[in-house]
Structure formats: C-alpha cells, structure tokens
Design an enzyme around this catalytic site. Structure first.
Site, mmCIF file in Angstrom:
data_model
loop_
_atom_site.group_PDB
_atom_site.id
_atom_site.type_symbol
_atom_site.label_atom_id
_atom_site.label_comp_id
_atom_site.label_asym_id
_atom_site.label_seq_id
_atom_site.Cartn_x
_atom_site.Cartn_y
_atom_site.Cartn_z
ATOM 1 N N TYR A 290 -6.810 8.557 -0.454
ATOM 2 C CA TYR A 290 -7.136 9.226 0.874
ATOM 3 C C TYR A 290 -6.104 10.270 1.155
ATOM 4 O O TYR A 290 -4.836 10.144 0.722
ATOM 5 C CB TYR A 290 -7.022 8.298 2.052
ATOM 6 N N HIS B 8 0.946 -1.217 -0.043
ATOM 7 C CA HIS B 8 -0.047 0.055 0.013
ATOM 8 C C HIS B 8 0.952 1.401 -0.068
ATOM 9 O O HIS B 8 1.677 1.559 0.986
ATOM 10 C CB HIS B 8 -0.745 -0.101 1.091
ATOM 11 N N ASP C 187 -26.671 -24.888 11.521
ATOM 12 C CA ASP C 187 -28.018 -24.925 11.169
ATOM 13 C C ASP C 187 -28.058 -25.965 10.092
ATOM 14 O O ASP C 187 -27.389 -25.844 9.094
ATOM 15 C CB ASP C 187 -28.739 -23.702 10.640
#
Length: 840
Positions: free
Chosen positions: A257, A226, A548
């Site tokens: 930014y 980055h 589930d």
C-alpha cells in the site's frame, strides 16, 4: 507496597491502553460499569503498542459481514470523535485475476451497503495523478475510506470514561500476575500493588498470550512483522492542508500500500517472508530504541516491495529529492484463522480476550464486547471471532505458527471461499481415514478433522449421470469442487450412500437435574420418552440463535448433544457456562470417543437390515428415535434422522471399533451399489434441496426463529433462555423471512454458466439493494447445486414484501446480474416437500 492512586478493588481491570483498551474502558462506562481500572506498563498517550505505529487507514469492505460491520461501526465512532479524515481509497489490479476479485469485492460492498465503484486505469489516474496507470488494469474505489488519529481517538474515549467517573487510569504499571481461584479470576497483581477483581479484559495486542498464560489460559495469536517506510518530502504534497489529500492506494497484487501522510508518503508491505515473534522475546520498553513494536528495519526483506512501489509510483519514489525518512519492522497480531479473538476464555471465568484487532475495527469491537459482557447480547454478532471457537490442538504453538505464517501473505490475497489450509493438517482423522484414502478421498478440513469432500473412486458415476452433474466451466467456480459431488448426490438419492460424520462434537449431559437443565437450555420440549431425538435451537437472552443441534434422550436424566464440528467448542462453552454450581449436572465431551457414519438413501433400510437382527422397519424404528443395535460385529447407537432428506440413520460407534463398522456397512452395501459420499453432498447439495438451515450461514444471533422459519406451532410451558424475547418475536410481524431462491438462468455474458457460492447481494431486477425495515440488506446465505431438481439453489432473507413465491429478483456475481425467483418462503423443502422419503 501499594502506590497511591491504584485502587485495591475494581469491578473490572482492562490490561492494555492502546486503541482497543481505551475503547473497551469507554464502552464499559457507557454500559453503566463503574470502578473500571485501565493499566498499561507504558506511558500515555502512546504506551508502545501497535496503535502507536499503525498506518491508521481504514478500508471498509471485507467479504466477512461480521468484520465489515465492526469496521463501519468504528468509522461512525471515529467520526463522532472528530478524528477521522475521509480521503477515499482505491484497490488497484495488475492482473486479470485481480480484476475479477475486484468485481467480487464490489458484490460484497453491495451486500453490506457500502458505496463503491470499479474504475478504469484512466479514472484511477485522474484521482491519483502520480500513479503509473500503464501497469494497472483497473481499480476498486470506495469514497468513504479514510484515515484516523487512533492515539487521539483513544485519548478522547479514555477521557470520556474518566469524565463519567467510571475509570481510573494507571499508566506505568506492569501486570505481574493474575490469580485464579476455582476457575474464576480473583485479582490482578502489579508492580504497584494488587487489585481484587473478578473480571479482567486483556487488550494487550501482541502481548496478550503472555498475559493470558498468567491466568492459565490461552490467547492463540502470534506477533508478526509488517514492514513500512515513510519517504519525503514529496513536492506534490507540499500544498496539502491537513494529513491527506489523495486517495489511499492498495497495490493488491504485490501485497502493498501507499498512502499520503502530510508531506510524506508511507509505503507498507505484506509481501515479505513471514517474520513471526514470540511474545516473550519482544524487547521491553527500556530495551527498545523506538518502541517495543517498532523493531529494526530489515532492508533485504523490503527491497522487492520497494521495487513494486517504484513501478507503481515512479514520479514520487523515483525522485532523488525524496528520501526514506523512517523505516520499521512493525509488529501486529495474527491469528490461525485471520479473525480476532473475542470473548470470555474457555479456561477461566471472568477472563476476557479482546485481542488481534486492527485500528479499523477497534471501537466497533469494543462496543460489541462491552454489550456482550453486560447483557450477554451484542448488536453485532461476534460468533466468528469468539475465542471459544478453538479446540486445544488449535492453541498449540505448532498450529499458531503454521497457520499465521501461511496466512500472512494472504493479507491482500485472493482467497477462495472454499480455500483449504496446507499447514498443520492430518491432526484429527477418523477411524475410516485409511479406507477413505484408498477410495481416493479429497479431504477438506473442519476443526482439524480430515473430512472427505468427494471420492475420486466415484468418477465412473459421471458417465452414469451425464449433464445432471451440472459441470462447471469457469475455473473459479470449479476450484475446490468436483462434479463428482453432484454424482454422489444422485447416487445417494437413487440407492444408498455412506458419509463420514466423525467431526461432530458430542457431549453427554447427565445428573439428577439434567432434565431441568436441558429444558432451560433448549427451545423445544425435551421431556419426551427415552429414545427420542430432537432438533432444537439454543437462544441468547435477546432471542438470537446461539446454536443449532440435535439431542438424544438416552435416559431419564441422560442426554447426548450432537453439534457441528466447527461450532463444537462455542457450543460446549455455552452449555458449560450454564451448568448449576452444585454439580447436579455434568457435561462430558465425548467427541474423541465416538465415530459416526451416516447411511442414507432408499436402500438404507435394506442395507442395515442385512447386518442386524434389530427391527429397522418404519414401525420398528420410527423417524426421530434412537437406540443401540448390533451391526455385524459392533454395537452402535443408531439415530434415525437426516440432514440430506433421505431415509437413513446416523450411526455412532466407539472410535476403536469404527473401522469394523465401516467394513460391515461397505460390504453389506455392495449389492445395493453403495457409494461413499463426501461432505460436499451432506453440507451443500443434499441440505439445500431440503432447505435445511446451517449455523453460520442462515442461523446466527442477528436473526430469530420466526425470521428463519424455525418457530414451532407451540411454545413449551417451561422456561428457557431467550423465551421472553422469543414470545415477543412471535407476536410481531417479522422484519425479514428466510426464503429459498433458484437461479432462472446461470448463463453469463461469455455464454458459460456461472455458480454463486454465497454472500452475493440479492437485488431487485433493476439492480437496487433489497433492505428490510432494520436496514439489513439481502444477500445469499448459502448457494449450491440441486442435482435432483436441476437448479442452482440459494437461500436469502427477504423483506415480507419480497418474500412471496414467484417474486423476481437478481443475484450479482462477478459483475453480472443473474435472474432469480423465490421458489419457497419458509422451511418447506424444494425436494420431496412432503418429506415422504425421510419418513418412509
């Protein structure tokens, strides 16, 4: 040779002393852990990881509830430590598409309880006087955004843990190995001596895969560059007291930014080409000019980003007196799906991953994992970040690099809720794949499986059903969707459809103590006759819903578990973690051995009876039962259950015989005008009309069975995990109740109908948040078309005072409120409420 001060034994060794490691040590101490050892190869307070170079700003809103909750908890902790500076932050839009996305972010802010507002360009200019308002169309402002001193915060947490006499810190200590015996961590080897321990927490950020490999485990992340520069001195910032005076700007359309840092401005970018690194190739401390995570700046990758920043802030970046003072290619961690990697690894007991975490969520995640390690339960549900979610193919370097490279430029991207990945596809295909391609299947991916979402061959059904297919005018609503889904739904309801369900995860549980084990795991009674099929939840110790699934009893001590593909590996680990140590119960993963077809609709029995000698009448093959039957040339396991609310069966066949089964069903279905049906029906339209819950949507560890409407009339006498908490929940009035809502009017201000997709805030008709007594705001858990009922259907948890049939509410979608009404409270279906079709 042991160095003085390094203990020979520890309750837990935390490897990595950045913000994550310090947070973990502190929160483990808060949970009562003693004999914690924190090691790092580097020196403190900045050992050389990503914490030392991060820009340290925190934006609060994420479309993910889980990540937002982690962030909000982290900000609370940073404030308590006195290391947070509130500055406000604004995401600006340069395009009309981004303006719409900012409206969506406003909705997420309301859903998660974050104060925010949309601004005009002039309003952005008043808050940020140096911005060029002429190139933006608006902004999304959150006043509570700010910056944090993460190095100081980590130091304070580390010192607090030491003050509790719970922590020994060992900087300058390199981990050289992790010994594993019988699948369990036994010791950590370092260049200063060995430490006997049964618990290791890897908090090494970009080095985490390397450390995990020492134990024979995988932490699937990639270090990635980055880029960031710091420019100054900025004359406008000269009188700033403290670190920051003006709101932080995220220039979303250019993936960049800009934020003030004292007299300087930092400019960062996620817009350059993906630059991935191998953890083993990162320079060492001695080889690094700055630090191992601050690599030499590659200007050519940043030139375009700097031009974008100059357009947005010409008064600062165009000032010749303002120069570049610092520039780096900083390393951070990326994962294949963009979520952190949390929890005990599937490969090694006692080896925990707390990796791929940003500054903004580190303390919140640390508190969550410390609670999880201590009691098995955390206040914030980390299921989406559970490292156990990954299948083996998702841990390969090809998958990790492909997905992280693809995801990098989506960091500030407009990512659609149904958006599909392009990289590393066609890894898992069912035996029906070629047949499906021939029918024009549009494939979506689930856990590596290629699953038809709809079939272009069904396009003629659109004319048959006309406006009942509920066509969508807005491109966003229609993206990754087709009205053919609703046409397939109606064809299935009218006659019969066949669905590829091969992505199911299938586990066999067998052994002399298998019945007792399954009773312990499952909420419902499993001691039923052989051949019965049960639907059950699994609970965590606090009564939260852990899983589930369905269970088929194939023998006295032989059970087959079937669960969703996306949940398969998490569920497998939960079962494996609770197996008895004496080997009296064995778990076998048969996912890749069995393919599955669902055959449902009013003509499903006629179709099956035409290719079998077995009695498939209602009397001969009752609902909720299973058995092996011959279907044409194959023997298959047929299970009479339904997730779409129609008569029919799930049919399981050995994988290599799957194509023969498909052909037999397809040919037998022609007289009945059978339709191939995609997952768009199975997972959304058919499910929602029946008000069936889905794990990860309605079902999660934050909610319990009473709240979700899944509490049975009676509780079995046998003990099971979570029973004590479940009994307590049954004795108390629920704080919230899962309800089914329908939109009264989908029409937007433009005159076109809109279609929510889930995670939108549920509000009062006046636009106020609806909040239960635990402070949880109501939001749409699932949304989709109900073609058979002619309504858009949504599900949402509502406080008891709102959970009443007929209650008027509103759902916010892209800046507009749409009227909605509570149609059902609890699990009663909207379509066929008496379940006559499925039991016919």
């Amino acid at each position: 040779m042991r160095v003085a001060g390094l203990p020979a034994q520890a309750r837990v060794v935390v490897i990595g002393a950045g913000i994550v490691g310090n947070s973990m040590a502190y929160h483990l101490a808060c949970q009562g852990w003693k004999d914690i050892v924190l090691v790092d190869k580097g020196a403190l307070p900045n050992p050389g990881g990503s914490t030392g170079h991060a820009s340290n700003f925190i934006f609060l809103t994420d479309h993910s509830k889980e990540m937002t909750l982690f962030t909000l908890d982290s900000v609370r902790q940073y404030k308590e430590l006195g290391v947070f500076t509130q500055s406000g932050g604004i995401e600006v839009a340069r395009t009309a598409e981004r303006v719409e996305e900012l409206k969506r972010r406003m909705a997420s802010s309301k859903a998660w309880g974050i104060d925010a507002e949309l601004l005009s360009p002039a309003e952005v200019k008043r808050l940020v006087p140096y911005i060029n308002e002429e190139i933006i169309l608006g902004g999304f402002s959150t006043p509570a955004i700010g910056t944090v001193d993460s190095l100081r915060g980590g130091t304070l947490m580390r010192e607090k843990a030491q003050a509790m006499r719970a922590l020994i810190v060992a900087p300058g200590t390199e981990v050289t190995g992790i010994d594993v015996e019988n699948g369990q961590v036994r010791r950590v080897r370092t260049d200063k001596g060995d430490i006997e321990t049964e618990v290791v927490v890897i908090t090494c950020g970009i080095w985490s895969p390397r450390i995990a490999r020492m134990a024979g485990a995988s932490i699937p992340l990639s270090p990635a560059v980055h880029q960031m520069i710091s420019v100054g001195p900025v004359p406008l910032f000269a009188d700033t007291v403290g670190e920051i005076k003006y709101p932080i700007i995220r220039d979303m359309d250019t993936n960049g930014y800009e934020r003030q840092h004292g007299s300087d401005m930092e400019v960062g970018s996620y817009d350059h080409r993906p630059i991935l690194w191998d953890p083993d190739e990162i320079p060492s401390l001695t080889q690094s000019k700055l630090s191992p995570t601050e690599l030499p700046f590659t200007k050519e990758d940043f030139d375009e980003s700097l031009e974008h920043a100059l357009e947005l802030m010409p008064d600062i970046l165009g000032d010749p007196a303002v120069g570049i003072r610092h520039s780096i290619n900083g390393l951070l961690s990326l994962t294949p799906d963009g979520f952190p990697l949390l929890g005990e690894t599937s490969e090694v007991k006692g080896l925990w991953s707390v990796a791929a975490i940003w500054i903004k969520e580190a303390p919140g995640i640390a508190r969550c994992v410390a609670e999880w390690m201590t009691s098995g339960v955390s206040e914030i549900d980390p299921s989406g970040s559970d490292i156990a979610r990954f299948y083996d193919h998702q841990k390969t370097q090809a998958h990790i690099k492909g997905r992280t490279a693809e995801g990098f430029n989506k960091t500030y991207g407009i990512v659609h809720p149904r958006e599909q990945w392009d990289s590393n596809r066609r890894v898992r295909v069912s035996p029906f794949y070629e047949r499906e391609k021939g029918l024009g299947a549009v494939f979506f991916e689930t856990a590596g499986w290629e699953r038809p979402n709809w079939y272009e061959s069904n396009k003629p059904l659109l004319a048959e059903y006309g406006d009942r297919v509920m066509p969508r005018r807005y491109e966003w609503d229609a993206r990754w969707w087709s009205p053919i889904i609703n046409a397939e739904h109606l064809a299935m309801r009218d006659r019969v459809g066949m669905v590829d369900l091969s992505a199911f995860a299938v586990f066999d549980i067998a052994g002399t103590c298998a019945l007792d084990y399954m009773q312990k795991m499952c909420v419902v009674q499993v001691n039923l006759p052989v051949g019965r099929v049960i639907y059950t939840s699994l609970l965590n110790p606090a009564g939260g819903i852990k899983a589930d699934l369905t269970v088929m009893r194939l023998g006295p001590n032989y059970f087959r578990v079937v669960t969703g593909g996306a949940d398969g590996m998490r569920d497998r680990k939960w079962f494996a973690d609770h197996l008895p140590d004496d080997g009296a119960v064995q778990l076998t993963d048969l996912t890749s051995s069995w393919a599955t077809i669902g055959v449902w609709g009013p003509r499903a029995r006629d179709l099956l009876q035409s290719i079998t000698d077995a009695d498939v009448s209602n009397e001969g093959f009752a609902f909720g039962t299973c058995r092996f039957i011959d279907l044409g040339p194959v023997r298959a396991l047929a299970s009479r259950i339904s997730y779409v609310g129609e008569l029919g069966w799930e049919i399981y066949v050995p994988f290599e015989q799957g194509a023969r089964l498909w052909d037999a069903i397809w040919q037998a279905g022609q007289p009945h005008r059978i339709a191939p049906v995609g997952i768009g029906v199975y997972g959304t339209t058919g499910r929602l009309e029946k008000c069936y819950r889905a794990y990860g949507n309605e079902l999660e560890q934050e909610f319990n069975l009473v709240e979700t409407g899944l509490a049975r009339p009676q509780v079995k006498p046998q003990e099971f995990i979570g029973k004590e908490a479940y009994l307590k929940q049954r004795a108390e009035p629920p704080a919230t109740i899962l309800c089914t809502l329908t939109l009264d009017d989908n029409t937007s201000r433009s005159g076109f109908k809109r279609y929510p997709m889930g995670r939108e805030p549920v509000l009062s008709p006046q636009g106020e948040r609806v909040v239960d007594r635990h402070g949880r705001g109501s939001y749409v858990t699932s949304a989709g078309s109900g073609p058979s009922v002619g309504k858009t259907i949504m599900m949402s948890f509502l406080p008891p005072e709102q959970a009443k049939v007929g209650t008027r509410l509103a759902v916010e979608y892209f800046g507009e409120r749409y009227p909605a009404t509570v149609a059902v409270v609890g699990p009663t279906p909207l379509f066929d409420p008496q379940n006559t079709r499925v039991r016919s």
